[in-house]
Design a protein around this motif. Structure first.
Motif, PDB file in Angstrom:
ATOM      1  N   GLU A 310       0.827  -1.206   0.000  1.00  0.00           N
ATOM      2  CA  GLU A 310       0.000   0.000   0.000  1.00  0.00           C
ATOM      3  C   GLU A 310       0.861   1.256   0.000  1.00  0.00           C
ATOM      4  N   TRP A 311       1.968   1.206   0.735  1.00  0.00           N
ATOM      5  CA  TRP A 311       2.852   2.367   0.774  1.00  0.00           C
ATOM      6  C   TRP A 311       3.586   2.570  -0.546  1.00  0.00           C
ATOM      7  N   LEU A 312       3.838   1.499  -1.266  1.00  0.00           N
ATOM      8  CA  LEU A 312       4.415   1.658  -2.604  1.00  0.00           C
ATOM      9  C   LEU A 312       3.468   2.468  -3.487  1.00  0.00           C
ATOM     10  N   LYS A 313       2.176   2.180  -3.412  1.00  0.00           N
ATOM     11  CA  LYS A 313       1.195   2.930  -4.201  1.00  0.00           C
ATOM     12  C   LYS A 313       1.179   4.401  -3.777  1.00  0.00           C
ATOM     13  N   ILE A 314       1.192   4.628  -2.470  1.00  0.00           N
ATOM     14  CA  ILE A 314       1.120   5.998  -1.955  1.00  0.00           C
ATOM     15  C   ILE A 314       2.340   6.801  -2.377  1.00  0.00           C
ATOM     16  N   LEU A 315       3.514   6.242  -2.165  1.00  0.00           N
ATOM     17  CA  LEU A 315       4.741   6.980  -2.456  1.00  0.00           C
ATOM     18  C   LEU A 315       4.932   7.193  -3.951  1.00  0.00           C
ATOM     19  N   VAL A 317       2.514   7.817  -6.005  1.00  0.00           N
ATOM     20  CA  VAL A 317       1.681   8.981  -6.304  1.00  0.00           C
ATOM     21  C   VAL A 317       2.449  10.260  -6.006  1.00  0.00           C
ATOM     22  N   TYR A 318       3.082  10.327  -4.841  1.00  0.00           N
ATOM     23  CA  TYR A 318       3.840  11.522  -4.482  1.00  0.00           C
ATOM     24  C   TYR A 318       5.023  11.731  -5.427  1.00  0.00           C
ATOM     25  N   GLN A 319       5.714  10.666  -5.781  1.00  0.00           N
ATOM     26  CA  GLN A 319       6.830  10.792  -6.726  1.00  0.00           C
ATOM     27  C   GLN A 319       6.360  11.348  -8.058  1.00  0.00           C
ATOM     28  N   SER A 320       5.152  10.997  -8.476  1.00  0.00           N
ATOM     29  CA  SER A 320       4.664  11.474  -9.766  1.00  0.00           C
ATOM     30  C   SER A 320       4.484  12.988  -9.770  1.00  0.00           C
ATOM     31  N   TYR A 321       4.369  13.598  -8.593  1.00  0.00           N
ATOM     32  CA  TYR A 321       4.262  15.054  -8.481  1.00  0.00           C
ATOM     33  C   TYR A 321       5.614  15.724  -8.270  1.00  0.00           C
ATOM     34  N   GLY A 322       6.672  14.938  -8.180  1.00  0.00           N
ATOM     35  CA  GLY A 322       7.999  15.510  -8.020  1.00  0.00           C
ATOM     36  C   GLY A 322       8.560  15.415  -6.622  1.00  0.00           C
ATOM     37  N   VAL A 323       7.820  14.849  -5.682  1.00  0.00           N
ATOM     38  CA  VAL A 323       8.271  14.763  -4.293  1.00  0.00           C
ATOM     39  C   VAL A 323       9.452  13.807  -4.172  1.00  0.00           C
ATOM     40  N   ASN A 324      10.485  14.222  -3.428  1.00  0.00           N
ATOM     41  CA  ASN A 324      11.590  13.304  -3.135  1.00  0.00           C
ATOM     42  C   ASN A 324      11.786  13.079  -1.646  1.00  0.00           C
ATOM     43  N   GLN A 343      12.808   0.931  -1.368  1.00  0.00           N
ATOM     44  CA  GLN A 343      12.741   0.365  -2.713  1.00  0.00           C
ATOM     45  C   GLN A 343      12.662   1.451  -3.781  1.00  0.00           C
ATOM     46  N   LEU A 344      11.947   2.540  -3.480  1.00  0.00           N
ATOM     47  CA  LEU A 344      11.700   3.580  -4.485  1.00  0.00           C
ATOM     48  C   LEU A 344      12.756   4.682  -4.493  1.00  0.00           C
ATOM     49  N   GLY A 345      13.612   4.726  -3.497  1.00  0.00           N
ATOM     50  CA  GLY A 345      14.567   5.830  -3.419  1.00  0.00           C
ATOM     51  C   GLY A 345      13.922   7.129  -2.986  1.00  0.00           C
TER      52      GLY A 345
END
Length: 888
Positions: A310-315, A317-324, A343-345
């Motif tokens: 579930e957190w992979l899905k959430i993060l 979404v945030y990455q798609s907006y540019g959040v690091n 996993q996502l960096g």
């Protein structure tokens, strides 16, 4: 390690009878509790007299069931003989939790906290049939109740103060001597490993470590007594081939530790996180923090998800907006969130479950608890490379004793784990004391009175108070800070631009929360007759919100010494008066409008961006568009390529090549000057300036007007009053241009507007008018000579900052001033109507006093031109009696 699930049907007793409950789960999810009365901590502090029992809650979501206190969770269970093994009962996340077996209380195995797993050793206690009782208490006895319930860890404003058990709920079987904790701490090209070994009797043996990331295996003989033994493997050489963990690169390694005949494996990442030349740095490279504040808004469950998927899905979404970087506002998410971030960096910044804006850490109760929580979080998250920073809570304020204890906590954190950065608070003292010299970084709204963002409560800040440009930065604030503080600085809770609610989200609520606050807004919108046009309102406020967010982000990118910013926020916040500030709704779904699409936000919320330091956005065609160009490059490599500046629009295109540029990573680089003459622009135009270097581009809106000296047409009677002379002019066949001074005296039924939408919510910050920006009839013939979109943009800044007239009922307007959902008053800045048999154009913008601006002159000329044309044929009527109430 072998585990046995305890999940299933239990009984819950909250003092009003027994209820079946599925564990893991919360009372809310099982339909147990009382109606939500709404007197939560947040609004009890603000205005307790305003809340009455059984009235709908209009400031946040309403829990379908609520309960604060001790819940008794019981079950009779039979287990086989665990002879020769040690046994532990574990709950991954709970509130205050006690365990009784057949009425006998079992102590915690390790100190408990509300942010980390809780464990009890039950060795020898469970063979055969036994009555298990878990006492789960979300009133936090002997803990700092108010600070916890005020925080995002337990506030009903977002997560809810749930009661129950979450995540894994199990028995764990271990050897008599076992590895209780393995913590890997990489630093440069070395790895230090800390082991905690638990034993039920004295022991001795060999402990060995293996990992593909190590240059060689390692082992040592060790011994210890009953209880816990700490064992250290210091500065083990790492393999030069071991990949580094980085932004968007989840390079992970495994470490296996063997003790006697058992072994355990953990995952870790190799990375260095710290500062370089006063900037945040990852693996020695200066980075630009693009943070988002997560306030634990999960309306379906009332609590964060516990699993990695579930957190992979959430993060993502945030990455798609540019959040690091994810900042977890006054809470620490479950370990699954960090596994996903690894996993996502994605960088992660948790906080203690602490929001005390008065006397943080002053009480012994508070200090003791937060020492425990800090230690537990640091140990739980030790192997997660994504975990890079931590603060002791949100907007903490305290006195001398609390300050001393903050310093003690900083020292304790560094002793436990020196591979992360720590600060005494996020936005400590609301910036009024400036930086804390003992902290590793400073994140705040301001430094004393010097700003670190563009908008504040009360509509203060340069975005609303200064004529717009694309050149503002926070260099002066950083100059003050750098006199004594050489550590990283980044902005705090930047943005907070409200967007009107999209009611389509109401269909998505099926869980523990009722969106009564949204429903009541929808009812009032329907009562006002606004539903048919409402989506246009939502879109207009959303477009303006994104414009504000972009200015905030680029101002920090233009500031050489700042390390970035943390937003508030991309997701709607359903509490604190209903603060709908997001591109994402409360369900973390992009709002279904162009303004909210990830690409639109990521266009400026990114690590690399060419920047035009425009002195302004509006020009006359006798001028030259001139600006310095800088390249912000916080990517992983140098940026090379030809730099092109192109200005284009209807019937116009011009270009300037600035040649090959080499922009090093981790720097803001001067890249030359733009100079484009505008003489070829023959008519009022909205143009686009595009900067391109390599595969990167950035676009700016530019408005260009031919020079005009506005002159009122002969048949138009221009007046600042509605009086007998104006009425006589109408009767004589003239048309009226009613343009009074934009003052409260001249416009008694009006409010002061501003460029941006509301800040956060009027429910929290009542000292704002409620103005939400302009909704413009962009196809109206008046704008033939004044190009515009349907929403406020930079060329409207002087006019948007004027007053808006409150109408007695809804009229058709040319420029509507949208209102906060809290008021929904019909308002206008420009409208036309018939009165006393004649035609009137009524403006509250007082353009006569805005003639120093090209856009002011151009709009005034466009109005005169329209009123002198055959198109000026208003249909709607306004009685003279009504008009008299609007203008003095």
């Amino acid at each position: 390690m072998t585990t046995y699930s305890l999940a299933g049907r239990w009984q819950a007793d909250i003092g009003s009878g027994n209820y079946p409950i599925n564990l893991p789960g919360t009372l809310d999810e099982n339909g147990i509790g009382s109606p939500d009365q709404g007197l939560n901590q947040w609004h009890a502090d603000l205005n307790p007299e305003a809340f009455k029992a059984n009235e709908p809650i209009l400031t946040r979501f309403t829990r379908k069931h609520t309960f604060e206190g001790e819940a008794k969770l019981t079950k009779k269970i039979s287990f086989p003989n665990f002879s020769g093994k040690r046994l532990f009962l574990e709950a991954e996340r709970a509130r205050c939790l006690r365990l009784l077996i057949d009425g006998r209380e079992i102590p915690h195995f390790t100190p408990p906290s509300v942010s980390t797993p809780q464990a009890f050793e039950v060795t020898g206690c469970l063979e055969g049939w036994h009555n298990l009782t878990l006492l789960s208490d979300n009133s936090y006895p002997s803990l700092p109740h108010d600070a916890i319930v005020y925080s995002s860890a337990a506030t009903d404003e977002t997560q809810t103060n749930w009661n129950g058990l979450l995540g894994y709920f199990r028995l764990r079987e271990e050897e008599p001597v076992f590895l209780e904790s393995i913590r890997a701490y990489p630093k440069s090209d070395k790895l230090t490993v800390c082991l905690t070994i638990s034993a039920d009797a004295p022991w001795e043996g060999e402990v060995s470590l293996t990992s593909e990331a190590l240059a060689a295996p390692s082992s040592q003989k060790a011994s210890g007594g009953a209880g816990f033994t700490e064992l250290l493997f210091e500065a083990l050489p790492l393999s030069p081939k071991a990949a580094r963990w980085d932004e968007e690169e989840g390079n992970l390694h495994t470490l296996t530790v063997r003790l006697f005949n058992s072994e355990k494996t953990v995952t870790f990442g190799i990375r260095d996180f710290g500062s370089k030349d006063g900037r945040l740095a990852l693996n020695g490279r200066v980075i630009f923090l693009r943070g988002e504040a997560n306030c634990a808004v999960f309306p379906e469950t009332g609590h964060p998800p516990m699993d990695k998927e579930e957190w992979l899905k959430i993060l993502r979404v945030y990455q798609s907006y540019g959040v690091n970087c994810m900042r977890f506002h006054s809470h620490c998410p479950p370990e699954g969130a960090f596994e996903a971030a690894d996993q996502l960096g994605m960088l992660m910044q948790p906080e203690l479950s602490h929001w005390n804006p008065d006397d943080a850490f002053e009480s012994d109760e508070s200090f003791l608890y937060y020492q425990t929580e800090l230690s537990a979080i640091l140990k739980m998250l030790a192997n997660h490379p994504s975990f890079v920073m931590l603060t002791f809570g949100n907007e903490l304020q305290t006195h001398e004793k609390g300050l001393q204890r903050m310093e003690e906590l900083l020292k304790a954190a560094r002793r436990t784990d020196p591979t992360r950065l720590y600060a005494n608070a996020s936005n400590p003292f609301y910036g009024s004391r400036g930086f804390d010299p003992n902290s590793d970084f400073y994140t705040a709204t301001n430094h004393f009175k010097a700003a670190l963002r563009g908008i504040f409560a009360g509509m203060k800040g340069y975005i609303n108070e200064s004529y717009p440009s694309a050149a503002r930065n926070f260099d002066q604030t950083m100059k003050e800070i750098r006199q004594k503080f050489s550590k990283p600085v980044f902005g705090f809770e930047v943005g907070q631009f409200q967007v009107l609610p999209d009611f389509d989200e109401l269909e998505d609520f099926h869980g523990v929360c009722e969106p009564v606050n949204y429903q009541k807004i929808q009812e009032r919108v329907a009562e006002k007759g606004l539903l048919p046009a409402w989506k246009r309102y939502v879109e207009a406020t959303g477009e303006l919100s994104r414009i504000g967010y972009r200015e905030e982000v680029e101002a920090v990118l233009r500031t050489k010494e700042m390390s970035g910013l943390s937003l508030l926020g991309l997701q709607d916040f359903p509490g604190q008066g209903t603060a709908l500030v997001g591109m994402l709704n409360a369900h973390l779904q992009p709002k279904p409008f162009p303004f909210a699409q990830p690409k639109a936000f990521q266009a400026f919320f990114r690590s690399q961006l060419p920047l035009a330091l425009l002195p302004r956005y509006t020009y006359e065609n006798t001028e030259t568009l001139s600006a310095e160009i800088k390249i912000a490059n916080y990517g992983k490599t140098a940026l090379r390529g030809p730099l092109c500046c192109r200005l284009s629009g209807p019937d116009f295109a011009a270009e300037q090549q600035l040649g090959e540029r080499n922009c090093p990573a981790g720097a803001l680089t001067h890249a030359g000057y733009l100079n484009l003459p505008l003489t070829a622009v023959q008519k009022p135009s909205r143009l686009t300036l595009t900067l391109t270097i390599g595969s990167l581009s950035n676009q700016y809106p530019i408005w260009v007007y031919p020079p005009v000296v506005p002159a009122c047409p002969e048949k138009v009677y221009e007046t600042v009053h509605w009086d007998e002379k104006a009425k006589a002019a109408l009767l004589a066949g003239k048309v009226i241009y009613l343009s009074p001074p934009s003052t409260e005296e001249a416009l008694p039924r009006s409010i002061q507007a501003q460029f941006t939408t509301d800040f956060w919510s009027v429910g929290t910050f009542s000292r704002q008018s409620g103005a939400m920006g302009q909704l413009i009839d962009e196809k109206h013939p008046i704008f033939k000579a004044f190009p515009t979109e349907f929403h406020t943009n930079w060329q409207w800044w002087p006019m948007a900052s004027r007053r808006a007239v409150i109408l007695p009922k809804a009229y058709q307007t040319i420029i509507t001033e949208m209102d906060s959902y809290a008021y929904l008053r019909p308002m206008m800045q420009l409208m036309e109507f018939r009165c006393c048999g004649g035609r009137v154009l009524f403006s509250s913008m007082d353009l006569a006093s805005l003639q120093q601006y090209p856009e002011g002159r151009a709009l005034q000329a466009a109005i005169y031109q329209y009123m002198d044309s055959e198109h000026f044929q208003p249909v709607q009527e306004m009685p003279e009696e009504v008009l008299k109430t609007l203008v003095r």
